[in-house]
Design a protein around this motif. Sequence first.
Motif, PDB file in Angstrom:
ATOM      1  N   LEU A 338       0.870  -1.256  -0.071  1.00 59.23           N
ATOM      2  CA  LEU A 338      -0.088   0.030   0.042  1.00 59.23           C
ATOM      3  C   LEU A 338       0.684   1.119   0.130  1.00 59.23           C
ATOM      4  O   LEU A 338       0.598   2.281  -0.719  1.00 59.23           O
ATOM      5  CB  LEU A 338      -1.067  -0.024   1.322  1.00 59.23           C
ATOM      6  CG  LEU A 338      -1.957  -1.025   1.331  1.00 59.23           C
ATOM      7  CD1 LEU A 338      -2.684  -0.974   2.496  1.00 59.23           C
ATOM      8  CD2 LEU A 338      -2.878  -0.745   0.171  1.00 59.23           C
ATOM      9  N   HIS A 339       1.985   1.100   0.703  1.00 59.59           N
ATOM     10  CA  HIS A 339       2.963   2.350   0.702  1.00 59.59           C
ATOM     11  C   HIS A 339       3.529   2.465  -0.715  1.00 59.59           C
ATOM     12  O   HIS A 339       3.729   3.563  -1.047  1.00 59.59           O
ATOM     13  CB  HIS A 339       3.896   2.132   1.999  1.00 59.59           C
ATOM     14  CG  HIS A 339       3.609   2.681   3.100  1.00 59.59           C
ATOM     15  ND1 HIS A 339       3.102   3.689   3.491  1.00 59.59           N
ATOM     16  CD2 HIS A 339       3.298   1.758   4.337  1.00 59.59           C
ATOM     17  CE1 HIS A 339       2.816   3.968   4.852  1.00 59.59           C
ATOM     18  NE2 HIS A 339       2.796   2.635   5.515  1.00 59.59           N
ATOM     19  N   GLU A 340       4.122   1.531  -0.988  1.00 58.84           N
ATOM     20  CA  GLU A 340       4.576   1.387  -2.665  1.00 58.84           C
ATOM     21  C   GLU A 340       3.931   1.826  -3.602  1.00 58.84           C
ATOM     22  O   GLU A 340       4.390   2.548  -4.466  1.00 58.84           O
ATOM     23  CB  GLU A 340       4.849  -0.113  -2.951  1.00 58.84           C
ATOM     24  CG  GLU A 340       5.852  -0.344  -4.144  1.00 58.84           C
ATOM     25  CD  GLU A 340       6.108  -1.798  -4.350  1.00 58.84           C
ATOM     26  OE1 GLU A 340       5.841  -2.226  -5.316  1.00 58.84           O
ATOM     27  OE2 GLU A 340       6.325  -2.641  -3.406  1.00 58.84           O
ATOM     28  N   GLN A 341       2.597   1.661  -3.544  1.00 55.67           N
ATOM     29  CA  GLN A 341       1.692   2.215  -4.481  1.00 55.67           C
ATOM     30  C   GLN A 341       1.116   3.702  -4.265  1.00 55.67           C
ATOM     31  O   GLN A 341       0.108   4.146  -4.804  1.00 55.67           O
ATOM     32  CB  GLN A 341       0.524   1.131  -4.778  1.00 55.67           C
ATOM     33  CG  GLN A 341       1.028  -0.071  -5.322  1.00 55.67           C
ATOM     34  CD  GLN A 341       0.041  -1.003  -5.944  1.00 55.67           C
ATOM     35  OE1 GLN A 341      -1.236  -0.714  -6.297  1.00 55.67           O
ATOM     36  NE2 GLN A 341       0.273  -2.343  -6.441  1.00 55.67           N
ATOM     37  N   ASN A 342       1.676   4.128  -3.000  1.00 54.69           N
ATOM     38  CA  ASN A 342       1.069   5.496  -2.647  1.00 54.69           C
ATOM     39  C   ASN A 342      -0.466   5.657  -2.392  1.00 54.69           C
ATOM     40  O   ASN A 342      -1.083   6.625  -2.957  1.00 54.69           O
ATOM     41  CB  ASN A 342       1.472   6.452  -3.746  1.00 54.69           C
ATOM     42  CG  ASN A 342       2.802   6.483  -3.678  1.00 54.69           C
ATOM     43  OD1 ASN A 342       3.657   6.476  -2.716  1.00 54.69           O
ATOM     44  ND2 ASN A 342       3.687   6.728  -5.006  1.00 54.69           N
ATOM     45  N   LEU A 343      -0.998   4.463  -1.955  1.00 54.63           N
ATOM     46  CA  LEU A 343      -2.298   4.627  -1.744  1.00 54.63           C
ATOM     47  C   LEU A 343      -2.994   4.890  -0.455  1.00 54.63           C
ATOM     48  O   LEU A 343      -3.976   5.697  -0.182  1.00 54.63           O
ATOM     49  CB  LEU A 343      -3.080   2.945  -2.080  1.00 54.63           C
ATOM     50  CG  LEU A 343      -2.893   2.421  -3.398  1.00 54.63           C
ATOM     51  CD1 LEU A 343      -3.430   1.134  -3.420  1.00 54.63           C
ATOM     52  CD2 LEU A 343      -3.831   3.393  -4.251  1.00 54.63           C
ATOM     53  N   ILE A 344      -2.050   5.033   0.821  1.00 58.23           N
ATOM     54  CA  ILE A 344      -2.137   5.209   1.972  1.00 58.23           C
ATOM     55  C   ILE A 344      -1.104   6.621   2.476  1.00 58.23           C
ATOM     56  O   ILE A 344       0.058   6.446   1.831  1.00 58.23           O
ATOM     57  CB  ILE A 344      -2.155   4.090   2.856  1.00 58.23           C
ATOM     58  CG1 ILE A 344      -0.726   3.620   2.977  1.00 58.23           C
ATOM     59  CG2 ILE A 344      -3.231   3.122   2.723  1.00 58.23           C
ATOM     60  CD1 ILE A 344      -0.574   2.619   4.142  1.00 58.23           C
ATOM     61  N   LYS A 345      -1.643   7.381   3.237  1.00 52.90           N
ATOM     62  CA  LYS A 345      -0.911   8.119   3.879  1.00 52.90           C
ATOM     63  C   LYS A 345      -0.152   7.722   5.182  1.00 52.90           C
ATOM     64  O   LYS A 345       0.730   8.396   5.719  1.00 52.90           O
ATOM     65  CB  LYS A 345      -1.745   9.649   4.057  1.00 52.90           C
ATOM     66  CG  LYS A 345      -2.033  10.359   2.892  1.00 52.90           C
ATOM     67  CD  LYS A 345      -0.737  10.740   1.783  1.00 52.90           C
ATOM     68  CE  LYS A 345      -1.334  11.519   0.580  1.00 52.90           C
ATOM     69  NZ  LYS A 345       0.001  11.825   0.005  1.00 52.90           N
TER      70      LYS A 345
END
Length: 521
Positions: A338-345
């Motif tokens: 999720l971090h890698e795909q910039n979906l979450i802050k």
Amino acid sequence: MSHGGFKVTELTADKLARVKRNPTFGKITIDDIDYFKSILSPTSVLEKETCPEDLYLKYTTDWYNVFRANPAVILLPETTLQVSQILKHCNNRRLAVVPQSGNTSAAGGSVPVFDEIIVSTHKLNKIRSFDPLRGDLVCEAGCILQDLDNYLVERGYQIPLDLPARHICRIGGNIATNAGGIRQMRFGNLHGSVMGLEVVLPDGTILDNLTTLKKDNTGYHLKNLFIGSEGTLGLVTGISITTARIRYGVNVFLLGFDKFEHVVQTYALAKKELPETLSAFEVFDNDSVQVVQQQDYQEPAGTPFPIQENHHVYVVIETAGKEAKFEDQKADDFLALLHEQNLIKDGAIARSQADRTRFWSWRTKLPRAIVQTGPSSIHFDISLPLPLLYKLVEETRAWATAEGLIPHDILAIYGYGHVGDGNLHLTIPATRDDQKLTEKIDRFVYEWTARYQGSMSGEHGVGLMKAPYLAFSKSVTMIDSMRKIKDLFDPNQIMNPYKLFPNKDQEEEGEVIRKKFVVGC
């Protein structure tokens, strides 16, 4: 009189002009009371004149302090036979009846409107049998959901239903409303979990279908008629339900997002990466975090939000598998993705029971926290295509602001719910109990829902609150078929009257609105 710290709501019969008492119903007499006393124990006949006020309000006022009734008597049978005797007598006398379990209804379905007799399942609370091999549970309708789960946990199982009101709601009411809850995406709905029911029909006939057979293809599946029927066809007294093995490798994620579009993308990714273990996927917004903090309802009380609280929306995800070490690794990998795909802050994972409870409390305590902020509330339970869920919240807020409703008439608009099921709860604390205000907001929300072919009730049922708007979601043909079923089972119309069905004018108006948005009509 007070209810939950606020002045108790006005009698529904006085404030709701759209509903008139059915003149064919009888009125209870001293002879009726004497009959009930002859078949029930003395503590099972609660008369208005002698019942303590706080106990009387517990049965006659709904959880949201929106509906209140004035019945002469509340009955608490202890056996199915007693329920049969009660309903047979009431049917012969045309005395209207409201079946009631935990009285946690969010649609006004579990309290009378006028003088209907309340038949409570509180004393029908026995576990009749449990099969430790297959996990089949047979119990009575008045069993509290949390008590059933506690019983099952000791045997390595869990009830396939989980609601924030688990500590007070009862399985019979869950069946009557086809309750969904926060883990429906893992367990499925109750039509699949419930194998059989014992139901007392309005004429007192006991429909005994407490089968524990998972495959029984012998004619009509009558149990499905009663699941979600809201007590309009009969009173459920017994349930056979298949339970689920406990999974001990549980991870709970708390994630922060700057836009709802990323929530949708994360849901799609979770379905792909965690297909066998995904149990829950819940969303709530920043306003929701603040109201839980204001009421200090988080667990433990006074503790801060587990991640940064400056994001637009938040998600709680739960995964559950057999082996903790494997599930922990999969959870870590998913969070990294999720971090890698910039979906979450921002995001965190809870693994201990204490931390899981802490993360979940921000969602499960939310409905109660909102209700405590105002003397009344207007609430919705909408099903929509997933990408549209939060759009409803945003557009309702914009409309309410433009109409000048915030903060004079309503305090705020909170949106939260079950992303995994496409089911949104919209809860609006109001500064006063005002039927015209409620109807104005209802019209906006239900017309908006009809525009996108949504459902005006995803899991709470229709009850009294939503009955005028049923035709916004259901065609006249479907409603007519439902009426025919009602007439067949309950020709005297004594079971939970004034609920579920719109009147003819409401039905015709709803059909016009619904068809306006249906392509090809």
